[in-house]
Design a protein around this motif. Sequence first.
Motif, short mmCIF file in Angstrom:
data_model
loop_
_atom_site.label_atom_id
_atom_site.label_comp_id
_atom_site.label_asym_id
_atom_site.label_seq_id
_atom_site.Cartn_x
_atom_site.Cartn_y
_atom_site.Cartn_z
N HIS A 16 -2.66 1.78 2.64
CA HIS A 16 -3.14 0.45 2.23
C HIS A 16 -2.54 0.07 0.87
N SER A 31 -12.10 -1.75 2.25
CA SER A 31 -11.96 -1.66 3.70
C SER A 31 -13.29 -1.33 4.34
N HIS A 56 -4.38 7.46 4.66
CA HIS A 56 -4.62 6.08 5.06
C HIS A 56 -4.74 5.12 3.85
N ASP A 62 -5.85 -2.84 9.25
CA ASP A 62 -5.05 -1.67 9.58
C ASP A 62 -3.77 -2.03 10.33
ZN ZN Z 1 -7.85 0.76 6.72
#
Ligand code: ZN
Length: 348
Positions: free
Chosen positions: A120, A141, A116, A306
Amino acid sequence: MSRPVGLVLGIESSCDEMAAAVVCDGREILASRVHGQADLHRPYGGVVPELASRDHTRAVCAVVEEALAEAGVTAEKIDAVAVTAGPGLVGSLLVGLSFGKALAYQLGRPVVGVHHLEGHLASAELVAPDLAPPYVGLVVSGGHTGLYQIAAEGSPVLLGETRDDAVGEAFDKVARLLGLPYPGGPSVSRAAERGDEAAVDLPRPLAGRAGFDFSYSGLKTAVALAVERRGSLSDADVADLAACFEAAAVAPLVERSRRAVADRGVRALAVVGGVAANQRLRREMVEAAEHDGFRVVFPPPALCTDNAAMIAAAGSRILARGGSHGLDLNSFSRVPVGAAPWARRAPG
Ligand code: ZN
Ligand code: KG4
């Protein structure tokens, strides 16, 4: 990228967003759809994992179909599927992952698992194609706060990270303390616009220390104590505390980032993740960059929070190196950047 990868369908479901996107050759976003769940979690003031994964199972087909329709392609035209494998909520991750693997299997196309945070970080080069390594990446985040060295080869290298809460988590907790609606980041930010940032003296954890670590739990506790001292909060109190918190939360992000850029001898900084949508952070970082003479790249807000375009972009890089994963690809709730267990199967 060493070989053209064509059309990659990205799927992201690590928390409370179900997202699908179609990206061409790792650079061009043909479609990006995000189905959020803010209304579902608002009564609880935070994400309820079981509710999140159940909603993902309801949404996944429609969101993928919408992304394909927006891109003007049928599923058969997709060359590969890239899906977030971790970190995140395991129940949520599994929905996107299982769907992605099943679709790849049905289409006879490869599937790649994406970290993840590497997703980003990939969002910066997706919006600024002329941004080339080496540079420093700041990930801010709801689950992570860290500085990374980005090199042309290999995974991002961690320079420093939060020792406790993530900055987005601190925004969300402070919103709850101030009685502001979920999601906390944008609502604290809106309240802060009307406040006086000098009204309360809040701590600046780790200020003046060497290294690139962060700490946000003391700041959140200081806001909790200030709320407790006041007993009940007027609108002006809420605005003042929001402004003081936002100023204290942003300052270390700017200070550590500009020091990391100087220390690493690079000329660019990418700021990514949900909190990169924060206007104060953007303003202060741009001022620092102008003063110090480095370039700063912020993705547009829709690519900070996201989304699946970043996952498709990061997956495209793995595919371009000839990598792909097996259908035994699993999801992981906690996994460091550069040490993803599923990545061992991928060459490059
Ligand atoms: Zn995220
Ligand atoms: O990257 P993201 O969408 O999800 C995670 O991977 O965690 O980040 C979500 C976080 C939340 O904590 C949210 O409150 C925060 O980003 N956020 C903001 C803003 N927009 C979202 N924080 C401060 N200011 C904002 N404008």
